[in-house]
Scaffold this motif. Structure first.
Motif, PDB file in Angstrom:
ATOM      1  N   VAL A 315       0.835  -1.204   0.000  1.00  0.00           N
ATOM      2  CA  VAL A 315       0.000   0.000   0.000  1.00  0.00           C
ATOM      3  C   VAL A 315       0.868   1.251   0.000  1.00  0.00           C
ATOM      4  N   ARG A 316       1.903   1.277   0.812  1.00  0.00           N
ATOM      5  CA  ARG A 316       2.805   2.436   0.843  1.00  0.00           C
ATOM      6  C   ARG A 316       3.530   2.595  -0.477  1.00  0.00           C
ATOM      7  N   LEU A 317       3.888   1.461  -1.106  1.00  0.00           N
ATOM      8  CA  LEU A 317       4.564   1.538  -2.401  1.00  0.00           C
ATOM      9  C   LEU A 317       3.627   2.106  -3.470  1.00  0.00           C
ATOM     10  N   CYS A 318       2.377   1.668  -3.481  1.00  0.00           N
ATOM     11  CA  CYS A 318       1.406   2.225  -4.429  1.00  0.00           C
ATOM     12  C   CYS A 318       1.169   3.712  -4.171  1.00  0.00           C
ATOM     13  N   GLY A 319       1.152   4.100  -2.895  1.00  0.00           N
ATOM     14  CA  GLY A 319       0.986   5.510  -2.582  1.00  0.00           C
ATOM     15  C   GLY A 319       2.152   6.349  -3.088  1.00  0.00           C
ATOM     16  N   ILE A 320       3.362   5.816  -2.998  1.00  0.00           N
ATOM     17  CA  ILE A 320       4.527   6.545  -3.508  1.00  0.00           C
ATOM     18  C   ILE A 320       4.429   6.727  -5.017  1.00  0.00           C
TER      19      ILE A 320
END
Length: 376
Positions: A315-320
């Motif tokens: 999720v954090r990677l997609c947000g980045i």
């Protein structure tokens, strides 16, 4: 009929398409767009790389609860060197219930109080670590995560063969005591049981031989965990008088340690210390020796090593990635809009109306109503 329904369903799905495809013939590429794309991809790669290290890292979670285990025994691990001969000192424990604990688990070993060069280097390193731990408490988490990998906290053996007499005594081993407040002490003379408590045979030892200079190489409570540094490890005190008392007031906190490498039930502790010279004429009463008064906390601390779950990392990677795409797209559009506005204003100055001269010498700078190509 089935084909008709299938075709209608496909058309309905196409109408719900949130990602319409634009033909390549309608797409215009620019140098500025390519530059922004390179910057965006570079930022994505760097942030994703750093995020991977955050995903690999772990942290310690602390939880507090009431300690309900009051019937088990508490283990005390001791390694103390006193600058007196072994036949002149004795160590034992007297708890709050006036119960004298047998010191059968302690060994008295004649040694030299002065350290060898290698041992002194080890001692200085330990003191340096202790000073850093007092200033930066977060280093304790590093010690918890590096247990079983850290260097042993015991004093290394001497590398030389000294010829001087063995005038000191190393008291090391472990004791099992009740989980109540108590007093572990080292004083003059061996301890003997007494109907009204306990006593030490100090009458046969001369006051001139009293020297309670000591070095605490290790003192811990509970299960001994390699790599954990305790607050009193490396403490060294030198007497200025023969009759001197050293007091350590210790608060022991039961601790459950659960990491990816070890699960142990140990104890942490905090300590305050005091030392004074025994002088009965000046009103400073007491007994010469080393006294460690400990008390057990009613709260238990559970230290658990935690790791970021995979779904949170994704999720954090997609947000980045999505955030950088959106932000760079908006910035590129805003910069392009500002450039277009500035360039358009500059071009409007080029088409300023020309001045028209008349035969009478007057100048007219008003724009003509009709252009030269206009016909009546």
């Amino acid at each position: 009929m089935r084909r008709l329904y299938r075709k209608k369903a496909l058309n309905l799905v196409k109408e719900l398409d949130a990602f319409p495809k634009v033909p390549e013939s309608y797409v215009e590429t620019t140098a500025s767009g390519g530059t922004v794309s390179i910057i965006a991809f570079t930022a994505m790669a760097l942030l994703a790389f750093f995020e991977f290290f955050v995903y690999r890292d772990t942290w310690m979670k602390y939880q507090y609860e009431v300690d309900k285990d009051f019937s088990s025994k508490l283990r005390i691990n001791i390694d103390i060197t006193v600058a007196m001969r072994c036949q002149h000192v004795g160590a034992d424990v007297l708890d709050l219930a006036e119960t004298m604990v047998a010191s059968d688990g302690l060994q008295y070993e004649p040694v030299i109080f002065e350290l060898s060069p290698q041992q002194r280097l080890w001692h200085r390193t330990l003191l340096l670590i202790q000073n850093r731990l007092r200033e930066e408490h977060s280093l304790q988490d590093v010690l918890f995560k590096s247990v079983l990998k850290g260097s042993p906290t015991a004093l290394p053996p001497r590398e030389d063969n000294p010829t001087q007499p063995l005038g000191a005594c190393r008291i090391h081993g472990h004791l099992y005591v009740n989980k109540v407040a108590g007093n572990f002490h080292i004083t003059v003379g061996k301890a003997i049981p007494h109907p009204r408590g306990h006593a030490h045979l100090a009458a046969l030892v001369s006051h001139e031989t009293y020297n309670f200079s000591h070095r605490i190489d290790h003192l811990s409570f509970g299960e001994e965990v390699p790599g954990i540094i305790n607050p009193l490890d490396g403490t060294e005190k030198v007497c200025t008088d023969h009759n001197q008392m050293f007091q350590y007031f210790i608060t022991v906190v039961p601790t459950k340690l659960n990491t990816y490498k070890i699960s142990a039930e140990t104890h942490q502790y905090s300590v305050t210390e005091r030392e004074r010279v025994i002088n009965h004429a000046a009103g400073s009463h007491g007994v010469s020796g080393i006294f460690m008064k400990y008390d057990i906390s009613s709260l238990m601390v559970t230290v658990t090593e935690q790791h970021m779950p995979l779904w949170q990392f994704l999720v954090r990677l997609c947000g980045i990635i999505g955030g950088i795409f959106s932000t760079t797209g908006m910035l590129h559009g805003l910069v392009g809009f500002c450039v277009d506005v500035i360039c358009c204003r500059f071009k409007l100055g080029v088409y300023r109306p020309k001045e028209v001269s008349f035969p009478d010498g007057h100048m007219n700078n008003h724009s003509p109503l009709l252009s030269e190509n206009s016909k009546h």
